[in-house]
Each structure stands twice: as structure tokens, then as C-alpha cells.
Design a protein around this motif. Sequence first.
Motif, short mmCIF file in Angstrom:
data_model
loop_
_atom_site.label_atom_id
_atom_site.label_comp_id
_atom_site.label_asym_id
_atom_site.label_seq_id
_atom_site.Cartn_x
_atom_site.Cartn_y
_atom_site.Cartn_z
N TRP A 83 0.81 -1.34 -0.24
CA TRP A 83 0.07 -0.10 -0.14
C TRP A 83 1.07 1.10 0.12
O TRP A 83 2.15 1.45 0.50
CB TRP A 83 -0.84 -0.18 1.25
CG TRP A 83 -1.93 -0.90 1.14
CD1 TRP A 83 -2.38 -1.91 0.31
CD2 TRP A 83 -2.92 -1.37 2.17
NE1 TRP A 83 -3.39 -2.58 0.52
CE2 TRP A 83 -3.93 -2.11 1.80
CE3 TRP A 83 -3.36 -0.49 3.32
CZ2 TRP A 83 -5.11 -2.46 2.49
CZ3 TRP A 83 -4.48 -0.82 4.07
CH2 TRP A 83 -5.36 -1.89 3.68
N PRO A 85 0.70 4.28 1.49
CA PRO A 85 1.08 4.64 2.69
C PRO A 85 2.43 4.13 3.52
O PRO A 85 3.20 4.80 4.02
CB PRO A 85 -0.32 4.70 3.68
CG PRO A 85 -1.28 4.76 2.56
CD PRO A 85 -0.67 3.98 1.35
N SER A 107 -9.54 2.81 -3.21
CA SER A 107 -9.27 2.26 -1.89
C SER A 107 -10.45 1.31 -1.65
O SER A 107 -11.75 1.52 -1.94
CB SER A 107 -8.92 3.25 -0.92
OG SER A 107 -9.46 2.65 0.30
N PRO A 141 -3.52 5.13 7.06
CA PRO A 141 -4.79 5.73 6.52
C PRO A 141 -5.78 6.13 7.65
O PRO A 141 -6.40 7.16 7.65
CB PRO A 141 -5.32 4.72 5.53
CG PRO A 141 -4.05 3.89 5.06
CD PRO A 141 -3.49 3.69 6.20
N THR A 213 -6.61 6.59 0.22
CA THR A 213 -5.11 6.58 -0.11
C THR A 213 -5.00 5.23 -1.03
O THR A 213 -5.83 4.24 -0.90
CB THR A 213 -4.13 6.19 0.96
OG1 THR A 213 -4.39 5.29 1.93
CG2 THR A 213 -4.33 7.72 1.96
N LEU A 214 -3.95 5.26 -2.05
CA LEU A 214 -3.76 4.33 -2.96
C LEU A 214 -3.14 2.99 -2.33
O LEU A 214 -2.41 3.20 -1.30
CB LEU A 214 -2.70 4.64 -3.96
CG LEU A 214 -3.42 5.64 -5.10
CD1 LEU A 214 -2.05 6.14 -5.84
CD2 LEU A 214 -4.57 5.10 -5.75
N TYR A 299 -1.61 9.98 -6.61
CA TYR A 299 -0.71 10.09 -5.95
C TYR A 299 -0.57 11.20 -5.12
O TYR A 299 -0.29 10.95 -3.76
CB TYR A 299 0.51 9.85 -6.84
CG TYR A 299 2.08 10.23 -5.96
CD1 TYR A 299 2.46 9.21 -5.33
CD2 TYR A 299 2.21 11.57 -6.27
CE1 TYR A 299 3.90 9.52 -4.55
CE2 TYR A 299 3.76 11.90 -5.21
CZ TYR A 299 4.13 10.76 -4.70
OH TYR A 299 5.32 11.02 -3.97
N THR A 302 -2.93 10.99 -2.23
CA THR A 302 -2.53 10.15 -1.18
C THR A 302 -1.45 10.84 -0.23
O THR A 302 -1.72 10.95 1.08
CB THR A 302 -1.89 8.96 -1.62
OG1 THR A 302 -2.80 8.29 -2.28
CG2 THR A 302 -1.19 7.97 -0.65
#
Length: 333
Positions: A83, A85, A107, A141, A213-214, A299, A302
Amino acid sequence: MRILALAMTAATGLTLTTAADAADRLTLQLKWVTQAQFAGYYVAQDKGFYEEAGLDVEIKPGGPDIAPPQVIAGGGADVIVEWMPAALASREKGVPLVNIAQVFQKSGMMLTCRKDSGIVDPKTDFKGRTLGVWFYGNEYPFLSWMATLGIPTNGGPDGVTVVKQGFNVDPLLQRQADCISTMTYNEYGQVLDAGIKPEELTVFKYEDQGVATLEDGLYTVEKNLEDPAMVDKLARFVKASMQGWSYAVENPDEAAEIVLENDATGAQTEEHQKRMMGEVAKLIGSPPEGVGYLDPAAYERTVKVLLSGGSDPVISKAPSGAWTHDVFEASKK
């Protein structure tokens, strides 16, 4: 014919090689155990896409005690699924991870609560509650979300009490927590399988809360990108992997069966994996640039979320050099 070949080898001093011997070896470390979350890689292997790309790929399942950034930092993998983060936090701590492809465009993370808890609005109703949270890099996250809401995570009437949630749904079933972390494609289904009906639940998707977040992306380390031969190998890997993902999305039931065939533990069920594959397909989507494209705007969103942690952000500054399109673009050639 085999005897003749061996005789010729002995006479000439040549060494016979198999296709696997001739192929370029590459090791992929997954973020979690064998399941449809990673179906594209297993499909690419099963359908011969890696072999066609001249690759011999080892897929290493993850688990609760496996941190992919540590694995690649120690030389145990060439590419990891992680992930963003966790990847960016690891990069700031000294592991030079670089995103080379982004499989999940959305997500799948949620907080799932029992409706009878009375929680309706996160801004007001989370205070004083107990929430189940995954750690090992998965907490970032959540911490960013709480920081955005201005809710402390150290308990008290104005904060939330965080329960370190195992990778299961027990805290919700046993009423040890008002809400727990779930993924659209995995734990939410486990809650339903336990007999709780959808109408008995309140779900807060990170996407809907503006703090998404991605998630599953492919990462390597900077030194690999300095080697043209390795970049070529990675490009072939990305191309074959995205072929696998495209096939999995178009043939979800078959993809789930391939995952089951690769599950050495025997713990996964056909029903759960087929449901998971259907939900995972929704997160991959159909980006116009092709499956695996990292949208720079996603991006940046995130990074913005990860920097919004007030006095305790996930990352302290915007990263530099944390992603590249070079491998993805090379995979298109």
C-alpha cells in the motif's frame, strides 16, 4: 531421443538447459496470503504470460509477520506489492521504494460498525468509541482520517480507543469494538458470513470520506532502476502481470479457481474467493492508459492525506522520486 541428446551433450561438453533455466528469475513478495487480492499474478503464472515474457517468477505469499518493505530491503524480493502509505513511510525511514505500477485505482478500505451502536456521523459519533485498527503499516490511512477529523487516538471521551485488530472480524462479532477495519473484498464478506445482515451494519468507506489512499501497487528499490537490464526485466514483468490482471477481471470465476489451486494452506473457499475477485475487479477499474497506470493526481491526493496528520503525520514531507512511469511505459513497447 533423450539418450541421444545426453550422448551428444557428453560428447560436445555442452550443457542442456531448460526454458526455466534460460528465463530471467524474478521474485515477487505479496502483501498478504494467497487470495484473489493477488489473482493477476497467479493468473499470469498459470497462463504462461511470465514464461512468454522470458521470466521465471517466484510468488511469495505474505502473512501477519511479513513486512514487504523489510523483505525487499533485505534482498528477499525484486518487487513487492504494498500500500502506498506504508511504502512512502518506509521510504522516509530509509528504504528507497519506488512505485513502478499501480494496480488498484481505488481504495477498498472501510470501517464497518454495528448499526445498533448508534454511530451515524464520524465527526461526532466516533468520540468515546472503540475502533478496531490493523497495524503493520495498515494503520496509516486510519490515523490520517482521525487527524483530519481532529479526534485523538489515545482514548478518553473526546477521542477514540484503538484496538489492535488481528486480521479477522472477531472484535465486531464479540462486541469488543464498535467498528472494525474491513476491506470491501475480504473482511466485510466475513462479517456477512458470520450471520450479520447488511442492514444491521453501517459502513464508512475511506473513498467516501475523502481520506482514501492508494493501496496495492508494485514497488522496487532505486538501485534496480539504475540497471538497464533490470529495468527491462521489470518492464516485462509489469506487462505480463497486467495481462494477468486483465484476464482475471474478464474471467473472475476462473481466476478465483487459479488462486485456490495456488493456496497451499487450503484455508480459502471457492465462494469467498469468487466474491473477492468480483470486488477486487471494481478497484482495478479500466484506466484509459491501461491497467497498472499510476495517476499522478491520485498519488498527490494520497500524499496530501498522509501529510494531514497534524503533529503526528504519516510522512513529514512530500517525497521526491517515489514513483516512475518509465517501467510502465517500457512495458507498453
